[in-house]
Write an enzyme that holds these catalytic residues in place. Sequence first.
Site, mmCIF file in Angstrom:
data_model
loop_
_atom_site.group_PDB
_atom_site.id
_atom_site.type_symbol
_atom_site.label_atom_id
_atom_site.label_comp_id
_atom_site.label_asym_id
_atom_site.label_seq_id
_atom_site.Cartn_x
_atom_site.Cartn_y
_atom_site.Cartn_z
ATOM 1 N N TYR A 178 29.326 32.435 3.120
ATOM 2 C CA TYR A 178 29.176 30.532 3.180
ATOM 3 C C TYR A 178 30.856 29.808 3.651
ATOM 4 O O TYR A 178 32.563 30.405 3.132
ATOM 5 C CB TYR A 178 29.279 29.402 1.908
ATOM 6 C CG TYR A 178 29.384 28.877 1.192
ATOM 7 C CD1 TYR A 178 28.835 27.767 2.113
ATOM 8 C CD2 TYR A 178 30.637 28.232 1.246
ATOM 9 C CE1 TYR A 178 29.348 26.278 1.670
ATOM 10 C CE2 TYR A 178 31.388 26.916 0.790
ATOM 11 C CZ TYR A 178 29.926 26.277 1.636
ATOM 12 O OH TYR A 178 30.879 24.288 1.757
ATOM 13 N N LYS A 232 29.508 24.426 6.770
ATOM 14 C CA LYS A 232 29.276 22.878 6.032
ATOM 15 C C LYS A 232 31.065 22.754 6.844
ATOM 16 O O LYS A 232 31.778 22.941 6.688
ATOM 17 C CB LYS A 232 29.005 22.898 5.361
ATOM 18 C CG LYS A 232 28.528 20.923 4.956
ATOM 19 C CD LYS A 232 30.090 21.078 4.375
ATOM 20 C CE LYS A 232 30.810 21.061 2.683
ATOM 21 N NZ LYS A 232 31.631 20.199 3.126
ATOM 22 N N TYR A 257 36.368 23.892 -2.969
ATOM 23 C CA TYR A 257 35.907 22.951 -3.590
ATOM 24 C C TYR A 257 37.200 23.064 -5.183
ATOM 25 O O TYR A 257 36.505 24.238 -6.074
ATOM 26 C CB TYR A 257 34.694 22.588 -3.818
ATOM 27 C CG TYR A 257 34.576 20.960 -4.498
ATOM 28 C CD1 TYR A 257 35.110 19.920 -4.407
ATOM 29 C CD2 TYR A 257 33.489 21.513 -5.364
ATOM 30 C CE1 TYR A 257 34.879 18.735 -5.043
ATOM 31 C CE2 TYR A 257 33.080 20.029 -6.779
ATOM 32 C CZ TYR A 257 33.726 19.182 -6.618
ATOM 33 O OH TYR A 257 33.648 17.823 -6.965
ATOM 34 N N GLY A 284 3.112 -15.365 8.076
ATOM 35 C CA GLY A 284 1.966 -15.015 8.354
ATOM 36 C C GLY A 284 3.312 -14.731 9.983
ATOM 37 O O GLY A 284 4.124 -14.762 10.291
ATOM 38 N N GLN A 299 12.446 -13.995 6.408
ATOM 39 C CA GLN A 299 11.999 -14.767 6.403
ATOM 40 C C GLN A 299 11.427 -15.106 4.864
ATOM 41 O O GLN A 299 10.965 -14.304 4.407
ATOM 42 C CB GLN A 299 10.385 -14.304 7.490
ATOM 43 C CG GLN A 299 9.366 -14.970 6.917
ATOM 44 C CD GLN A 299 8.318 -14.289 7.629
ATOM 45 O OE1 GLN A 299 7.928 -13.001 7.227
ATOM 46 N NE2 GLN A 299 6.780 -15.103 8.092
ATOM 47 N N GLU A 327 -10.269 -12.377 15.794
ATOM 48 C CA GLU A 327 -10.463 -11.658 14.928
ATOM 49 C C GLU A 327 -11.724 -10.631 14.540
ATOM 50 O O GLU A 327 -12.552 -11.307 14.446
ATOM 51 C CB GLU A 327 -9.842 -12.176 14.027
ATOM 52 C CG GLU A 327 -8.478 -12.523 14.616
ATOM 53 C CD GLU A 327 -7.231 -11.908 13.797
ATOM 54 O OE1 GLU A 327 -8.001 -11.013 13.884
ATOM 55 O OE2 GLU A 327 -6.594 -11.762 15.174
ATOM 56 N N ARG A 340 0.712 -0.966 -0.131
ATOM 57 C CA ARG A 340 -0.038 -0.147 0.155
ATOM 58 C C ARG A 340 0.814 1.003 0.068
ATOM 59 O O ARG A 340 -0.005 2.499 -0.159
ATOM 60 C CB ARG A 340 -0.558 0.183 1.398
ATOM 61 C CG ARG A 340 -1.822 -0.821 0.863
ATOM 62 C CD ARG A 340 -2.744 -0.846 2.175
ATOM 63 N NE ARG A 340 -3.653 0.184 2.657
ATOM 64 C CZ ARG A 340 -3.620 0.513 4.412
ATOM 65 N NH1 ARG A 340 -3.746 -0.785 4.718
ATOM 66 N NH2 ARG A 340 -4.576 1.445 4.375
ATOM 67 N N ARG A 385 42.724 42.919 -4.904
ATOM 68 C CA ARG A 385 41.476 43.648 -5.829
ATOM 69 C C ARG A 385 42.076 44.705 -6.567
ATOM 70 O O ARG A 385 42.994 45.188 -6.905
ATOM 71 C CB ARG A 385 40.717 44.103 -4.643
ATOM 72 C CG ARG A 385 40.848 45.092 -4.038
ATOM 73 C CD ARG A 385 39.668 45.781 -3.470
ATOM 74 N NE ARG A 385 40.479 46.996 -2.621
ATOM 75 C CZ ARG A 385 40.192 47.284 -1.442
ATOM 76 N NH1 ARG A 385 39.279 46.719 -0.734
ATOM 77 N NH2 ARG A 385 40.389 48.579 -0.614
ATOM 78 N N ALA A 435 30.254 39.814 5.189
ATOM 79 C CA ALA A 435 29.069 40.098 4.272
ATOM 80 C C ALA A 435 29.284 39.136 3.369
ATOM 81 O O ALA A 435 29.997 40.209 2.335
ATOM 82 C CB ALA A 435 27.642 40.966 4.406
#
Length: 449
Positions: A349, A334, A370, A80, A75, A155, A15, A423, A363
Amino acid sequence: MPVAVIVLAAGQGTRMNSELPKVLHPLASAPLLAHALAAARGLDPERTILVTGHGGEAVAAAARHIDPDIRIVRQEEQLGTAHAVRQAEPELAGFDGDVIVLYADTPLVRPETLQAMLDARATGAAVVVLGFEAADPGGYGRLVTRDGALEAIVEAKEATPDELAIRFCNSGLMAADAATLVSLLAEVGNDNAKGEFYLTDIVALARARGLAAAAIACPEAETLGVNSRADLAAAEAAFQSRARAEALENGTTLTDPSTVWFALDTHVGRDVTIGQNVVFGPEVTVESGVTIHAFCHLEGCHVSHGAKIGPFARLRPGAEIAEDVHIGNFVEIKNAIVEEGAKANHLTYIGDARIGAGANIGAGTITCNYDGVFKHQTDIGARAFIGSNSALVAPVRIGAGALVAAGSVITQDVPADALAVARGKQETRPGLAKRLMENLRALKKKATN
């Protein structure tokens, strides 16, 4: 007395309409199976035995991830519940104690309820059944009792009108001492419409031997079985309602309880304040005195005393947040250690990094961890100041007390107390903006004529 637990997890769960075995569907960020095993652990069992069937390899792998010492049997044919329990008999060899039979798709049963079953066993009942007063008994098996003793499980399709009026219903969970359980299972037959071996038959078999049987009651919500996606949603709602109530009782402030979602293993200390729409994934520990503002997501992390998180922050696996740290809006952490008193308040991040005590991350800062193949580490020393919109290209070290100018792209180590600027040089040409705009407007006007 030692305890063994048998967890039945062999059903196909048709189901659910899913290729995933039913007992691996997630509830509160953990498989259904994990909830049953968590309840079992509350008894400190000597042996835990899992009976697998459909999707057995995947179920077994998940179970071993949760409990490396679990004993697993299979099983092969689903004949049953009594037949399923019999598959566990070899793992009970030499065991002298009580056995509780649980179901991996019944995730809300509490350890305290299982202990109550064992307590009933200790008073002399050879077999103990867990029951509940059903609001709508429907097709549940009825527990027929007399003078406090359990006489039979009937039952619904075989019940008389008087028996159908009984609201005390069978949950399926049972307890018995190991020797008695094995002996009774050997007598269970399959002379029924489905040709299956039913665990419920052991009550009548025990009574026929003159053995006592008992039934104890628990709230109906604990016995909720998951057989469909709708059942899964109902179980999630019930779990979250319970978890929120426990958090409030244990000294946590939830400003909007219905919007906070907990995982099975969430640990939250006292005097924690949690805002609305906060979601806890697995493996989160939050110490006392923490504030978690609205719309945060935490998973696989540890947050220490006095820290402030969010709003709109994300703590991913491996995030270690020390005391009095501030992690602000739209900041993602992370696999990083953020040491005492450090701050990352905006749009940042931080991945695969160490942020030293008292450091300030401006900010728009990104640790570029990576390279497309490997992950690399960024190390930022104590009291360092990282200017806004900086990119730190790992592997790189920023020394204690160093300052990175806003807008810099840092590719080399910065010594302690040094200023790093990386920069492009600004060039200003007076009046050029006006002349450029006038030319562009003229071109646009010409194109539209």
